[in-house]
Design an enzyme around this catalytic site. Structure first.
Site, PDB file in Angstrom:
ATOM      1  CG  LEU A 111       3.910   2.380   4.920  1.00  0.00           C
ATOM      2  CD1 LEU A 111       5.129   3.048   5.491  1.00  0.00           C
ATOM      3  CD2 LEU A 111       2.729   3.669   4.858  1.00  0.00           C
ATOM      4  CG  ASP A 112       3.802  -0.153  -2.896  1.00  0.00           C
ATOM      5  OD1 ASP A 112       3.082   0.863  -3.285  1.00  0.00           O
ATOM      6  OD2 ASP A 112       4.401  -0.776  -3.263  1.00  0.00           O
ATOM      7  CG  LEU A 113      -3.631  -1.497   0.312  1.00  0.00           C
ATOM      8  CD1 LEU A 113      -3.324  -2.990   0.320  1.00  0.00           C
ATOM      9  CD2 LEU A 113      -4.631  -1.321   1.250  1.00  0.00           C
TER      10      LEU A 113
END
Length: 248
Positions: A111-113
């Site tokens: 979720l924070d790629l």
């Protein structure tokens, strides 16, 4: 005689102790269990930083070649960087996909790629890092545990549209983010960087606009990127499919 990297919590740690502890223990619990060649190796955890400061720290492998976003910026300023060739590019795309497939197989979404969260080791191979926003899927594989926060956090441009619209989290959010990472690797451009906040939410979130796929991107990757940033999460491939596509 080895060099490590240390991630130390901010000085505000003690001002909001409960929230910081929750975030800290959540990240350590996940991070310490990972075992994949393209995920930054966790070494240990300490309740104290340097000089016995009461600021918890996570110790990891030191990635001596910085991060992917630094390479992208270097390529933008100095085209055809000799050590960043097609082989290194393909190794990075495959490594990132393989790492996310590993996470998803363990019911975890990153979720924070983004390029800044992909470090590069001594061989310029990728090491996915920063699991502070990662979420654990329930066993039904559709919803996240209620104990995890649904607050929208992360890098605005790389957050999947459905999160902004409905706070709808799933592993397919990583698929969307992956498409933008691959786009940046080939184009050396930051997606949507010329848009202000109003334009971003109007054109990308509301109207479904995507970056232009120019001639720098090979045709097979244009097709993959297009599939991965589909508006409907159900239309995006999972990472088992992506890894398979990259190996054929």
């Amino acid at each position: 005689n080895e060099i490590y990297a240390v991630k130390i919590f901010r000085t505000e740690f003690n001002k909001n102790l409960e929230n910081f502890l929750d975030a800290l223990f959540s990240e350590v619990e996940l991070f310490s269990k990972f075992n994949h060649p393209a995920i930054l190796p966790f070494k240990t955890f300490s309740y104290f930083g340097f000089d016995d400061e009461p600021r918890p720290a996570i110790v990891t492998k030191f990635a001596q070649n910085g991060s992917l976003d630094q390479i992208i910026q270097l390529e933008k300023e100095y085209p055809l960087v000799p050590f960043w060739d097609k082989t290194k590019i393909l190794c990075n795309i495959y490594g990132i996909a393989s790492a996310i497939a590993y996470l998803h197989a363990h019911n975890i979404a990153h979720l924070d790629l983004k390029p800044a969260n992909i470090l590069l080791d001594e061989y310029l191979f990728p090491l996915v890092c920063d699991f502070g926003l990662a979420k654990i899927l329930d066993t039904n594989q559709h919803d996240f545990k209620k104990s995890t926060s649904t607050e929208v956090r992360g890098t605005v441009t790389h957050i999947a549209p459905e999160i902004w619209k409905n706070e709808d989290y799933s592993t397919k959010c990583d698929t969307y983010s992956f498409s933008l990472v691959v786009y940046s690797i080939f184009t050396n451009e930051e997606p949507f960087e010329k848009y202000n906040q109003f334009q971003f939410f109007t054109k990308i979130i509301k109207d479904g606009e995507r970056p232009e796929l120019n001639s720098k991107i090979p045709e097979p990757f244009k097709n993959l990127i297009t599939k991965c940033w589909a508006e409907n999460p159900k239309d995006r491939p999972d990472f088992n499919y992506i890894v398979k596509e990259l190996t054929e």
